[in-house]
Design an enzyme around this catalytic site. Structure first.
Site, PDB file in Angstrom:
ATOM      1  N   ASP A 148       0.856  -1.185   0.000  1.00 42.38           N
ATOM      2  CA  ASP A 148       0.000   0.000   0.000  1.00 42.38           C
ATOM      3  C   ASP A 148       0.897   1.242   0.000  1.00 42.38           C
ATOM      4  O   ASP A 148       2.124   1.124  -0.065  1.00 42.38           O
ATOM      5  CB  ASP A 148      -0.950   0.002   1.208  1.00 42.38           C
ATOM      6  CG  ASP A 148      -2.332   0.545   0.836  1.00 42.38           C
ATOM      7  OD1 ASP A 148      -2.388   1.699   0.354  1.00 42.38           O
ATOM      8  OD2 ASP A 148      -3.331  -0.168   0.997  1.00 42.38           O
ATOM      9  N   HIS A 187     -13.145  -1.348  -8.510  1.00 39.68           N
ATOM     10  CA  HIS A 187     -14.399  -0.601  -8.684  1.00 39.68           C
ATOM     11  C   HIS A 187     -14.213   0.904  -8.541  1.00 39.68           C
ATOM     12  O   HIS A 187     -15.112   1.674  -8.883  1.00 39.68           O
ATOM     13  CB  HIS A 187     -15.491  -1.125  -7.742  1.00 39.68           C
ATOM     14  CG  HIS A 187     -15.253  -0.843  -6.290  1.00 39.68           C
ATOM     15  ND1 HIS A 187     -16.198  -1.075  -5.334  1.00 39.68           N
ATOM     16  CD2 HIS A 187     -14.178  -0.356  -5.630  1.00 39.68           C
ATOM     17  CE1 HIS A 187     -15.723  -0.735  -4.144  1.00 39.68           C
ATOM     18  NE2 HIS A 187     -14.508  -0.305  -4.305  1.00 39.68           N
TER      19      HIS A 187
END
Length: 453
Positions: A305, A355
């Site tokens: 991340d 998404h």
């Protein structure tokens, strides 16, 4: 593909069954309304039977009613019955209302949203005592609003079981309104919905007039609503209170029953990997990997991340887990728009990543991963696979499509159907193939297993 673990009956539509249009054994066929009522009665009996057998409270509008009517850990038969009760009840309402009352029902829903927004803005939820009642006069004075407006809006909300009027001139909490105060997850979602989502929804037409063909993430309804050129994440990151609220809302959604990490655990044959290395791309502070590490002791993990998330995650994992878990989890700074630095991992996991991104950016993200795959590597995409219209229950489909619309409004992105996922794979590398798609029962998301053919 399994859509949601529930059979939709012989006609494959909306979870109902029919007895045929020509009758059975000489009897006239049941009307659509009679079929729905029959299904409703059958599944209500199943649901209530489970609750009574286990000495659990039955659904009630009383103030002390439980927030959750059926535990997500209840047996599948009870879960299916509940969903079918909801589906039949919704369809009965729509069928009996008919086209003539459609607009009336739509505007009612809009008013409920605005009342929720008004009540939140003027702190009505917090000012009404959790026990007992308060007069409209006193409440209006405390909130600094006109008593007549308060009474009008509160009584409209009560038609949706938001607050109650135990006696004329007094207002009290209902089970629903109390939950929106006392349950931190619901309270945070209420504030997020009314302060951010409501104005975004109202700005969709404006955005599509201003940027009719754009798929840019900074030209969405969100940008029109807040008059900014920044993407949503960039915009809220500059407002600490809003950013913290968003984080809490995302945590609440991530831990909701239909997003529970148990579905990640059951959605793939992790045990069959034996000793294996898993790379969790965009894995935040490690919730997914901890859950997997607890269930599968042969797995080791690298969570990737951005820098400040990696720093926080490393601390959280070390402070909150036994060494047997923490020692198998590493963190690595990584931008998924760059080539994947870990080559030949057994699993590359991307959970709820795509998404937020349009087609072109999704292709870039996946391509950077695929270039580092080994011949036996798997890419696991855990995300929404939007079903074909009418193939799942109405109550599930409208929530799934609401999320799809929400992605468009916030990011100019979307939730994809299976063909949409296949299109991304084909654009990345023609060798990629879908090995399996599994949707665990009770999960809104599917696990898409992608391998090199």
């Amino acid at each position: 593909m399994v859509s949601n673990g529930i059979s939709n009956g012989t006609n494959g539509t909306n979870g109902t069954t029919t007895n045929g249009t020509n009758g059975v054994n000489g009897h006239a066929a049941l009307s659509p309304l009679e079929v729905l009522v029959q299904d409703l009665n059958k599944n209500t009996t199943t649901l209530n039977g489970y609750l009574r057998a286990n000495k659990l409270p039955e659904p009630s509008f009383e103030r002390d009613a439980p927030i959750i009517n059926l535990s997500p850990d209840a047996p599948e038969e009870a879960q299916v019955a509940k969903e079918k009760v909801l589906d039949s009840a919704l369809q009965i309402f729509q069928l009996v209302s008919g086209p003539g009352e459609y607009l009336q029902n739509v505007i009612t829903g809009y008013h409920y949203m605005e009342i929720l927004r008004w009540m939140s803005h003027f702190k009505i939820f917090e000012l009404v005592p959790l026990e007992g009642k308060i007069s409209y006069t006193e409440l209006a004075s405390k909130a600094g609003v006109a008593e007549l407006r308060l009474k009008t809006l509160a009584r409209m909300g009560m038609t949706n079981h938001l607050f109650a009027e135990p006696e004329p001139g007094f207002i009290a909490h209902s089970a629903t309104s109390a939950a929106l105060v006392t349950n931190n997850r619901f309270s945070d979602q209420r504030v997020w919905m009314t302060s951010i989502i409501a104005p975004v929804i109202a700005s969709m037409v404006t955005a599509h007039e201003r940027w009719p063909d754009s798929t840019a993430p900074n030209k969405a309804a969100f940008n029109a609503a807040f008059n900014t050129d920044l993407r949503m994440y960039e915009y809220i990151s500059k407002q600490p209170d809003v950013y913290k609220l968003f984080g809490r809302v995302m945590d609440a959604i991530a831990t909701s029953p239909k997003s529970d990490l148990k579905h990640l655990v059951s959605g793939f044959d992790w045990a069959g990997l034996g000793k294996a290395n898993v790379v969790d791309i965009g894995g935040n502070i490690g919730h997914s990997c901890v859950k997997l590490a607890e269930a599968f002791p042969d797995l080791n993990f690298i969570i990737q991340d951005i820098p400040h998330v990696v720093e926080e995650g490393a601390k959280v994992i070390k402070e909150n887990n036994e060494a047997s878990i923490a020692n198998r989890i590493q963190f690595q700074e990584y931008d998924f728009f760059q080539k994947q630095p870990v080559v030949g991992a057994d699993i590359y996991l991307l959970r709820q990543i795509f998404h937020n991104w349009d087609f072109e950016n999704s292709v870039k993200i996946l391509k950077n991963t695929v270039e580092s795959m080994g011949q036996n590597s798997h890419v696991l995409i855990m995300d929404f696979v939007v079903p074909e219209p009418g193939t799942v229950s109405s109550v599930n489909e409208r929530v799934l499509r609401s999320r799809d619309v929400g992605m468009m409004q916030l990011f100019n992105s979307l939730e994809r159907d299976l063909e949409g996922w296949k299109a991304i794979l084909e654009a990345v590398d023609s060798r990629l193939k879908i090995n399996a798609v599994n949707t665990p029962y009770g999960s809104f998301m599917s696990v898409i297993d992608v391998v090199l053919g």
